[in-house]
Scaffold this motif. Structure first.
Motif, PDB file in Angstrom:
ATOM      1  N   ILE A  99       0.850  -1.179  -0.103  1.00 30.22           N
ATOM      2  CA  ILE A  99       0.031   0.305  -0.070  1.00 30.22           C
ATOM      3  C   ILE A  99       0.810   1.235  -0.102  1.00 30.22           C
ATOM      4  N   GLY A 100       2.088   0.983   0.781  1.00 32.27           N
ATOM      5  CA  GLY A 100       2.858   2.289   0.672  1.00 32.27           C
ATOM      6  C   GLY A 100       3.368   2.407  -0.675  1.00 32.27           C
ATOM      7  N   ALA A 101       3.808   1.586  -1.363  1.00 33.51           N
ATOM      8  CA  ALA A 101       4.143   1.539  -2.798  1.00 33.51           C
ATOM      9  C   ALA A 101       3.144   2.209  -3.906  1.00 33.51           C
ATOM     10  N   MET A 102       1.830   2.155  -3.182  1.00 34.19           N
ATOM     11  CA  MET A 102       0.865   2.780  -4.372  1.00 34.19           C
ATOM     12  C   MET A 102       0.997   4.267  -4.418  1.00 34.19           C
ATOM     13  N   PRO A 103       1.008   4.889  -5.689  1.00 33.52           N
ATOM     14  CA  PRO A 103       0.834   6.546  -5.592  1.00 33.52           C
ATOM     15  C   PRO A 103       0.124   7.259  -4.680  1.00 33.52           C
ATOM     16  N   ALA A 104      -1.364   6.555  -4.430  1.00 34.58           N
ATOM     17  CA  ALA A 104      -1.919   7.299  -3.670  1.00 34.58           C
ATOM     18  C   ALA A 104      -2.307   6.595  -2.175  1.00 34.58           C
ATOM     19  N   GLY A 105      -1.314   5.463  -1.912  1.00 37.85           N
ATOM     20  CA  GLY A 105      -1.563   4.630  -0.734  1.00 37.85           C
ATOM     21  C   GLY A 105      -1.512   5.438   0.654  1.00 37.85           C
ATOM     22  N   GLY A 106      -0.240   5.904   0.830  1.00 37.42           N
ATOM     23  CA  GLY A 106       0.223   6.444   2.216  1.00 37.42           C
ATOM     24  C   GLY A 106       0.089   5.459   3.223  1.00 37.42           C
ATOM     25  N   ALA A 107       0.655   5.847   4.279  1.00 36.82           N
ATOM     26  CA  ALA A 107       1.133   5.160   5.553  1.00 36.82           C
ATOM     27  C   ALA A 107      -0.167   4.984   6.394  1.00 36.82           C
ATOM     28  N   GLU A 108      -1.067   5.960   6.429  1.00 38.77           N
ATOM     29  CA  GLU A 108      -2.387   5.758   7.503  1.00 38.77           C
ATOM     30  C   GLU A 108      -3.179   4.536   7.047  1.00 38.77           C
ATOM     31  N   ILE A 109      -3.668   4.404   5.890  1.00 40.52           N
ATOM     32  CA  ILE A 109      -4.388   3.298   5.517  1.00 40.52           C
ATOM     33  C   ILE A 109      -4.151   1.799   6.109  1.00 40.52           C
ATOM     34  N   PRO A 110      -2.741   1.646   5.834  1.00 42.91           N
ATOM     35  CA  PRO A 110      -2.285   0.251   6.097  1.00 42.91           C
ATOM     36  C   PRO A 110      -2.321   0.121   7.552  1.00 42.91           C
ATOM     37  N   THR A 111      -2.041   1.313   8.513  1.00 43.10           N
ATOM     38  CA  THR A 111      -2.323   0.963   9.990  1.00 43.10           C
ATOM     39  C   THR A 111      -3.683   0.892  10.330  1.00 43.10           C
ATOM     40  N   PHE A 112      -4.652   1.524   9.720  1.00 45.26           N
ATOM     41  CA  PHE A 112      -6.101   1.188   9.850  1.00 45.26           C
ATOM     42  C   PHE A 112      -6.419  -0.183   9.836  1.00 45.26           C
ATOM     43  N   LEU A 113      -6.033  -0.670   8.441  1.00 46.11           N
ATOM     44  CA  LEU A 113      -6.163  -1.845   8.161  1.00 46.11           C
ATOM     45  C   LEU A 113      -5.565  -3.028   9.210  1.00 46.11           C
ATOM     46  N   SER A 114      -4.307  -2.605   9.408  1.00 47.95           N
ATOM     47  CA  SER A 114      -3.632  -3.720  10.278  1.00 47.95           C
ATOM     48  C   SER A 114      -4.171  -3.674  11.623  1.00 47.95           C
ATOM     49  N   TYR A 115      -4.783  -2.661  12.125  1.00 48.10           N
ATOM     50  CA  TYR A 115      -5.475  -2.575  13.663  1.00 48.10           C
ATOM     51  C   TYR A 115      -6.836  -3.262  13.566  1.00 48.10           C
ATOM     52  N   ALA A 116      -7.508  -3.109  12.325  1.00 43.15           N
ATOM     53  CA  ALA A 116      -8.736  -4.019  12.146  1.00 43.15           C
ATOM     54  C   ALA A 116      -8.536  -5.466  12.135  1.00 43.15           C
ATOM     55  N   LEU A 117      -7.462  -5.625  11.396  1.00 44.93           N
ATOM     56  CA  LEU A 117      -7.253  -7.278  11.184  1.00 44.93           C
ATOM     57  C   LEU A 117      -6.581  -7.688  12.289  1.00 44.93           C
ATOM     58  N   GLU A 118      -6.010  -7.230  13.283  1.00 43.02           N
ATOM     59  CA  GLU A 118      -5.480  -7.728  14.664  1.00 43.02           C
ATOM     60  C   GLU A 118      -6.573  -8.006  15.303  1.00 43.02           C
ATOM     61  N   LYS A 119      -7.479  -6.769  15.307  1.00 45.77           N
ATOM     62  CA  LYS A 119      -8.433  -7.066  16.356  1.00 45.77           C
ATOM     63  C   LYS A 119      -9.417  -8.335  16.037  1.00 45.77           C
ATOM     64  N   ARG A 120      -9.663  -8.561  14.621  1.00 42.11           N
ATOM     65  CA  ARG A 120     -10.343  -9.710  14.292  1.00 42.11           C
ATOM     66  C   ARG A 120      -9.781 -11.129  14.730  1.00 42.11           C
ATOM     67  N   LEU A 121      -8.312 -11.137  14.508  1.00 45.06           N
ATOM     68  CA  LEU A 121      -7.483 -12.168  14.599  1.00 45.06           C
ATOM     69  C   LEU A 121      -7.112 -12.517  15.980  1.00 45.06           C
ATOM     70  N   CYS A 122      -7.327 -11.549  16.848  1.00 46.61           N
ATOM     71  CA  CYS A 122      -6.655 -11.678  18.241  1.00 46.61           C
ATOM     72  C   CYS A 122      -7.647 -12.657  19.061  1.00 46.61           C
ATOM     73  N   ARG A 123      -6.752 -13.609  19.792  1.00 55.45           N
ATOM     74  CA  ARG A 123      -7.385 -14.556  20.650  1.00 55.45           C
ATOM     75  C   ARG A 123      -7.943 -13.906  21.869  1.00 55.45           C
ATOM     76  N   LYS A 124      -7.538 -12.740  22.301  1.00 57.47           N
ATOM     77  CA  LYS A 124      -8.073 -12.154  23.544  1.00 57.47           C
ATOM     78  C   LYS A 124      -8.635 -10.665  23.037  1.00 57.47           C
ATOM     79  N   PRO A 125      -9.620 -10.764  22.201  1.00 58.89           N
ATOM     80  CA  PRO A 125     -10.084  -9.582  21.786  1.00 58.89           C
ATOM     81  C   PRO A 125     -10.805  -8.591  22.919  1.00 58.89           C
ATOM     82  N   ASP A 126     -10.998  -9.088  23.931  1.00 54.09           N
ATOM     83  CA  ASP A 126     -11.464  -8.083  25.007  1.00 54.09           C
ATOM     84  C   ASP A 126     -10.060  -6.898  25.389  1.00 54.09           C
ATOM     85  N   GLU A 127      -8.853  -7.683  25.085  1.00 53.96           N
ATOM     86  CA  GLU A 127      -7.911  -6.805  25.420  1.00 53.96           C
ATOM     87  C   GLU A 127      -7.834  -5.641  24.654  1.00 53.96           C
ATOM     88  N   PHE A 128      -8.571  -5.733  23.279  1.00 54.16           N
ATOM     89  CA  PHE A 128      -8.393  -4.539  22.389  1.00 54.16           C
ATOM     90  C   PHE A 128      -9.142  -3.465  23.108  1.00 54.16           C
TER      91      PHE A 128
END
Lengths: 320, 503
Positions: free
Chosen positions: B264-293
């Motif tokens: 996403i950083g390599a995309m001309p209009a990607g930027g660094a913010e969108i991957p951090t949002f996506l990563s946060y959402a993904l980790e929350k989904r995959l986390c074994r202890k979602p209550d900790e989020f």
């Protein structure tokens, strides 16, 4: 800031009786009305570098005041530097447009223009596999249906947009009908051209140079009055039958309300800078053309640019 | 292979004692300035560029890489310890990182950020060296309609940051979207919602809003709570460094963050913010202890920090292969290159290999240097939290104001900082989440511009939005993100885990 200012005044006062014949500027504040890194900032910092290294001016400071196409900095300069013989502001053609479209309360008649320093010419580029081979092809496509020709360039009302409008007008196409797509950064618009998302790209020639050399883009024409020494194989708009000539220039101006002698001193310092080797080297390094123009000739050219910009912005529907 | 020989050559240059010193100075300067909120890596590099001017190209590039990565790292330190995001790509880090810091786990949070950045930076640098030309072809093929689909995906997954109530989350998001409308519209050149104030023509600065909502808003609520404040900040509880479980919970998010961030950083209009949002959402989904989020989950720091670092390296892909500067930092890097009379472009790898490989090697050195310098300092940094509350928050206030004013010396900016600070207080007081406001401000203008570009190019035909295979894939992912929890419920008969309120 105040005491520096006072110090400068004092220094100027002391210097005056000593060398009336060759008045020296000892301190200079150059305002770059943009964030660090952009063209105006680089111009100001290049001036700082050359003025100091060639000992034309003892001490030069650069102050960044970003915002709204330079009009925020301009407003601050007009209001804050009145009569200050040690203050300069960098500006350019983009500012002329921004003053009109932003309905800025201050304008370039409220400062003391010193000289035009550098310029970049606009170019039109298409991807290497585009069916458009020449300006004539583009003109034909525009005449057939201006909506079908999408242009990628910088922000609306900027030099790129104005050039597109001028081209339409010159070939008898309604400038309000052009399908102009604004991009905020050079990289993004270049990517959309390379990816074939838009029909043509319009920007300063230097943006397309590397891609054209690599054979990924074809440059259809350039907005200079005659062919450029570095790009002899690229035809001008004029020789392709499109009567448009424009340059994205950068200038330097002094504060309002300074005396003719003070203006002359500053103009001499700038003149010395422009004629130095360090300046020539700097321009070559940055890829900027030296389009130095000073004195009455510059004043006349500036007035002409303002009038024509006003007219074309009205034509493309961005100003009343 | 040629590539490795070239990289080794670059490394041997970067490892000379003098150049290591430049790297050290760059990293220190970068970190120091990067800690100031509002002053991100782009501005840091721009301001310090004249210093590097006097050095030889190799030394200068190395110092430059140090400043760049140091600035990035300083941003996350401020996010974690002070809840004051130093830049827009470390906003997500503040969500979990600061919660961890308050629970005495600031040490592990800083460590996972540093090591995650290192891992991501290293993988991404290798990616840059080996597959840059392939990645860039894919990145270039993204058109406005594809970007719009990416934004839709980001919007649907952003609900992960909403906390307990969707209505409250959406309210916050719409406040952000409205703020995003302020300023000159890029496509028409007309001013919107600027009320005749010239300073508003450029819109609301993301870092100003983030600093105000997070830092000032929080300071106000601490003041308002006064002696009633029940929360006690513990500077250190347990180990200062990461324990075995932290490692176990961090390494996968680091890798996933990297694989989101780099392309996403390599995309001309990607930027660094969108991957951090996506990563946060993904980790929350995959986390074994979602209550900790929402209460300090280490995955929520590890993933986004890796993502923003990988994105930072990803930005170099179009810069080095095509000469496209796609972020403010890249534009300034371009200026740095031009100091040596070089124009990055399709021919750069061939025409100036020493320089390209020198830069790649120095990024690597800067990464190592940061890790070496900062890991031992983690213990010292977390001591910041031992400062008595009035002093700590007084300091945060000074810091936030100075940083914002340093980036843009204007009274209107200061006024905005205070007004948004009040907004942050009110949102907190009535239990509305903060992060979606900032997300709205970032994603709103991006998605609007891309949608309008796509429609302008197609001369108004909305079907263009669904004709590209990339866009359709992204919409499918968005639908999955939206309907996934529902399917989960239907299949297993129990409710999908929902995280606690994050703020």
């Amino acid at each position: 800031m105040k005491h520096i200012f006072r110090g400068a005044l004092l220094a100027a006062a002391l210097a005056a009786p000593l060398g009336a014949a060759s008045a020296q500027v000892t301190d200079l504040k150059i305002m770059a009305p943009a964030a660090p890194g952009g063209g105006w900032d680089q111009t100001a910092r290049s001036m700082q570098h050359v003025l100091q290294s060639d000992k034309i001016v003892g001490n030069v400071q650069v102050l960044n005041v970003p915002g709204a196409g330079g009009t925020i900095g301009l407003a601050q300069f007009v209001n804050g530097s009145k009569g200050d013989p040690n203050a300069l502001i960098v500006g350019g053609y983009v500012m002329v447009g921004a003053i009109i479209t932003n309905k800025s309360p201050v304008n370039l008649s409220m400062v003391t223009p010193i000289a035009r320093l550098t310029g970049e010419f606009e170019a039109i580029a298409v991807p290497a596999n585009s069916p458009l081979k020449s300006m004539a092809d583009l003109v034909a496509a525009l005449k057939a249906d201006p909506q079908k020709v999408s242009w990628a360039g910088g922000s609306a009302g900027g030099t790129d947009h104005i050039t597109a409008g001028l081209i339409a007008k010159a070939i008898g196409v309604d400038p309000t009908k052009i399908n102009y797509i604004a991009f905020s950064g050079g990289g993004e618009s270049l990517a959309s051209i390379l990816g074939g998302k838009v029909t043509v790209g319009i920007s300063s020639l230097s943006e397309y140079d590397a891609q054209a050399k690599a054979g990924k883009l074809r440059i259809l024409g350039v907005s200079s009055p005659t062919r450029l020494p570095d790009a002899k194989d690229i035809p001008t708009f004029k020789e392709s039958g499109v009567d448009v000539e424009i340059q994205n220039w950068r200038m330097v101006a002094a504060a309002p309300g300074i005396t003719p002698e003070q203006k002359k001193t500053l103009a001499e310092a700038v003149d010395k800078m422009v004629k130095s080797k360090a300046w020539t080297d700097m321009l070559a390094q940055k890829g900027w053309a030296n389009t130095y123009l000073a004195g009455d000739a510059f004043d006349a050219q500036l007035a002409k640019d303002i009038t024509s910009t006003q007219a074309i912005l009205k034509d493309i529907g961005l100003a009343q | 292979m040629d590539t490795f020989a070239a990289l080794a050559q670059g490394l041997s240059v970067a490892l000379q004692p003098m150049n290591l010193l430049f790297a050290f100075v760059g990293v220190m300067l970068g970190t120091a300035v990067g800690v100031l909120p509002g002053i991100g890596p782009a501005l840091t590099v721009a301001l310090l560029l004249p210093i590097t001017f006097k050095l030889d190209p190799a030394g200068s590039l190395i110092m430059f890489a140090g400043i760049y990565y140091g600035g990035m790292y300083g941003g996350s330190t401020a996010s974690i310890l002070l809840n004051t995001p130093g830049e827009s790509s470390s906003i997500v880090t503040a969500l979990e990182g600061n919660k961890m810091a308050r629970a005495g786990r600031g040490g592990p949070a800083l460590a996972t950020a540093a090591i995650g950045s290192f891992v991501a930076g290293t993988i991404a640098t290798v990616g840059l060296a080996l597959i840059a030309p392939t990645v860039v072809d894919i990145a270039i093929s993204f058109g406005p309609e594809d970007y719009f689909a990416l934004m839709v995906l980001a919007f649907t997954t952003v609900s992960a940051a909403f906390g307990s109530s969707v209505t409250r989350g959406l309210t916050s998001l719409f406040i952000g979207l409205s703020l995003g409308l302020i300023g000159i519209d890029l496509q028409s050149g007309q001013a919107r919602l600027s009320f005749g104030i010239p300073d508003l023509l450029d819109g609301v600065e993301v870092t100003t809003l983030a600093v105000a909502l997070f830092a000032i808003g929080e300071t106000l609520s601490v003041v308002a709570a006064g002696a009633r404040a029940e929360e006690v900040i513990e500077p250190v509880k347990g180990s200062v460094f990461m324990n075995k479980e932290d490692w176990k919970r961090s390494w996968k998010p680091w890798l996933r963050g990297t694989f989101l961030g780099f392309p996403i950083g390599a995309m001309p209009a990607g930027g660094a913010e969108i991957p951090t949002f996506l990563s946060y959402a993904l980790e929350k989904r995959l986390c074994r202890k979602p209550d900790e989020f929402g209460n300090g989950a280490i995955e929520g720091v590890a993933g986004p920090e890796a993502a923003n670092n990988a994105a930072a390296a990803g930005v170099l892909v179009p810069l080095l292969t095509l000469g496209l500067p796609t972020s403010a930092t890249a534009a300034i890097m371009l200026a740095g290159f031009q100091q040596y009379g070089l124009n990055p472009g399709p021919l750069l790898f061939a025409s100036a290999p020493d320089l390209v490989w020198g830069l790649i090697a120095s990024l690597f050195i800067a990464n190592v240097m940061l890790l070496v310098l900062n890991l031992p300092l983690v213990g010292l940094w977390v001591r910041l939290l031992a400062i008595p509350r009035p002093w700590l928050y007084g300091g945060i206030l000074v810091f936030a104001t100075l940083g914002t004013l340093g980036a843009n010396p204007s009274l209107v900016e200061l006024g905005m900082l205070l007004i948004f600070g009040l907004l942050g207080y009110v949102l907190r007081r009535y239990d509305y989440p903060i992060a979606p406001v900032v997300v709205g401000l970032i994603l709103g203008p991006l998605s609007e511009q891309q949608l309008r570009r796509a429609l302008a190019i197609s001369v108004g035909d909305p079907l263009v939005l669904f004709q590209s295979p990339i866009a359709v894939t992204l919409y499918a992912l968005a639908a999955l993100a939206l309907l996934g929890p529902l399917l989960f419920y239907l299949l297993t008969g129990r409710k999908a885990p929902v995280g606690g309120d994050e703020d």
